[in-house]
Design an enzyme around this catalytic site. Structure first.
Site, short mmCIF file in Angstrom:
data_model
loop_
_atom_site.label_atom_id
_atom_site.label_comp_id
_atom_site.label_asym_id
_atom_site.label_seq_id
_atom_site.Cartn_x
_atom_site.Cartn_y
_atom_site.Cartn_z
N GLU A 1 38.65 -54.88 -23.95
CA GLU A 1 39.45 -55.90 -23.47
C GLU A 1 40.88 -55.74 -23.60
O GLU A 1 41.38 -56.70 -24.32
CB GLU A 1 38.92 -57.15 -24.02
CG GLU A 1 37.66 -57.42 -23.48
CD GLU A 1 36.94 -58.95 -23.56
OE1 GLU A 1 35.92 -59.35 -23.13
OE2 GLU A 1 37.50 -59.48 -24.69
N GLU B 1 31.01 -56.50 -19.08
CA GLU B 1 30.56 -57.60 -19.93
C GLU B 1 30.40 -58.70 -19.05
O GLU B 1 31.20 -59.22 -18.34
CB GLU B 1 31.66 -57.98 -21.04
CG GLU B 1 31.66 -57.04 -22.12
CD GLU B 1 32.49 -57.59 -23.42
OE1 GLU B 1 32.80 -58.56 -23.38
OE2 GLU B 1 33.17 -56.95 -24.13
#
Length: 452
Positions: A164, A272
């Site tokens: 991320e 995710e």
């Protein structure tokens, strides 16, 4: 592009399906349906028991039998606050995944703690180094880790260079609020990428490289900046999608995936996501995904969780993406404590209920998805130096260059069977919008669409 639908050439071509020649175009991309079960070792050490069909199950083997083909596993640099997600624990996890027959996606956080869309805190050992020395350290850590795994037969199939990474990596909380210094960021990313390539060159397994951004609204600007800065050697684009933290709808996520796969020579997947099966909790630790995470039409029930995952995965495939990975289906409530309290912050969004029984959401892995077909747009070449294509299937990214193959300009993509598409070509990207558009329907198999 000017559709001019009143013109006969802009209507569905009279050739119709007869002109959509079935042809073997290229192999379908690898698809990934899987789970991030980085918590599984800790949960089992804490006494969690996983069950399905009245029997106790080992989580890696269970998800493989349920239809998963990849396990995602995180690694921190030197997490002295926990004995998990270090290299020793990662070896334990990869060994379990391999025994179960799963591919492995190793997720480097490049931190001693959580790195995510809000923070990318440098490992303590790197914090005071110059940027060039940090790049050398990042390269060494990545390559040495992979080399050690390879020596033990545990080389991952895929590697994330960062987790991320919305902000500047190997950074600080203070700098997380500042614009990215792309000269520095690119140096660090390219060091990690080179480390993976170099480790793969010495191994029988050549890991595919993923770059990962949280929430679809952040992905396109980030990759545009990365490309401009010289970060271009990657194989997959990973996206986190949680409705609680995203400004984009599921439909808009699909549109983002479609644009990305036409802009970059990389596969795109949701690496995710998660959804609650209840708004209740099994402990006093607050649920991270509560009522504020719900999407209309998807209640916080086991059936709602399954519907969300199935619909999301079909959406990803329909827009040219290659898969979905669930985070974190095995993080159950146990007697153990975390820094946030005793139990789990995720037990209401696991794929097991509060008693450890597998939920129907697991069936998402084996749902009968409709997959896109190989499509080749083809224009006979007449000696021109270049040709560009634009069409509604591109999602608004603008004209894309075509490739000269055997006397014809071609553009290859994957589209859903039965889809109606409109396209036009020109020798200059600036004039494609003035070119005559043509329409066709994608067939039920590999399809060639001839254009003029």
């Amino acid at each position: 592009m000017t559709p001019q639908r009143s013109n006969a050439r802009a209507s569905l071509i009279a050739l119709s399906l007869a002109a959509l020649l079935a042809s073997p175009v290229h192999a379908a991309p690898q698809t990934y349906l899987g789970v991030d079960i980085s918590y599984a070792n800790e949960m089992e050490d804490c006494g969690a028991v996983y069950r399905a069909g009245g029997k106790t199950v080992e989580p890696y083997a269970f998800f493989k039998s349920a239809g998963a083909n990849v396990a995602r596993i995180r690694i921190w640099n030197d997490p002295d606050w926990t004995p998990y997600s270090n290299l020793k624990d990662v070896k334990r996890s990869i060994a379990k995944a391999r025994k179960a027959g799963l591919q492995v996606l190793l997720d480097f956080h490049y931190s001693d703690d959580w790195a995510d869309g809000d923070k990318q805190i440098a490992p303590r050992a790197w914090a005071r180094l110059s940027t060039p020395d940090q790049a050398k350290a990042l390269y060494a850590f990545t390559r040495n880790t992979l080399a050690e795994l390879d020596r033990e037969g545990l080389m991952p199939d895929l590697v994330q260079v960062g987790n991320e990474t919305n902000g500047e990596i190997v950074s600080s909380l203070a700098k997380a609020k500042e614009p990215i210094n792309w000269d520095r960021n690119a140096l660090l990313f390219n060091a990690g990428i080179k480390a993976v390539r170099d480790a793969g060159a010495a191994s029988a397994i050549k890991p595919r490289i993923m770059l990962h951004i949280a929430q679809p609204e952040n992905v396109e600007p980030w990759f545009a900046a990365a490309e401009k800065a010289g970060v271009t050697d990657f194989d997959l684009i990973g996206i986190s999608y949680y409705s609680k933290w995203s400004k984009r709808s599921m439909a808009q996520l699909g549109q983002t995936i479609n644009r990305l796969r036409h802009l970059y020579s990389a596969d795109v997947l949701v690496v995710e996501t998660a959804y609650p099966f209840t708004n209740d909790g099994a402990d006093s630790s607050p649920n991270l995904l509560g009522a504020d995470s719900l999407i209309a039409g998807y209640p916080a029930t086991p059936a709602g969780q399954k519907k969300y995952l199935t619909d999301l995965t079909q959406l990803v495939y329909a827009n040219g993406g290659v898969g979905v990975v669930y985070w974190e289906p095995a993080w159950l409530s146990t007697k153990c404590k975390t820094r946030w309290g005793q139990g789990s912050n995720w037990e209401n969004a696991a794929l097991f209920d509060f008693k450890g029984q597998a939920l129907e959401g697991v069936d998402w892995l084996k749902a009968p998805y409709v997959m896109p077909m190989d499509v080749t747009f083809r224009v006979v070449a007449h000696g021109e130096a270049a040709r560009f294509i634009d069409g509604d299937f591109l999602g608004g990214v603008g004209p894309r260059p075509m490739t000269l193959e055997n006397g014809a300009w071609t553009y290859r993509t994957r589209l859903m069977p039965g889809a109606s598409v409109t396209a036009a070509t020109a020798t200059d990207p600036a004039t494609v919008g003035d070119a005559q558009a043509e329409a066709a329907i994608v067939g039920k198999g590999a399809t060639v669409i001839p254009l003029k």
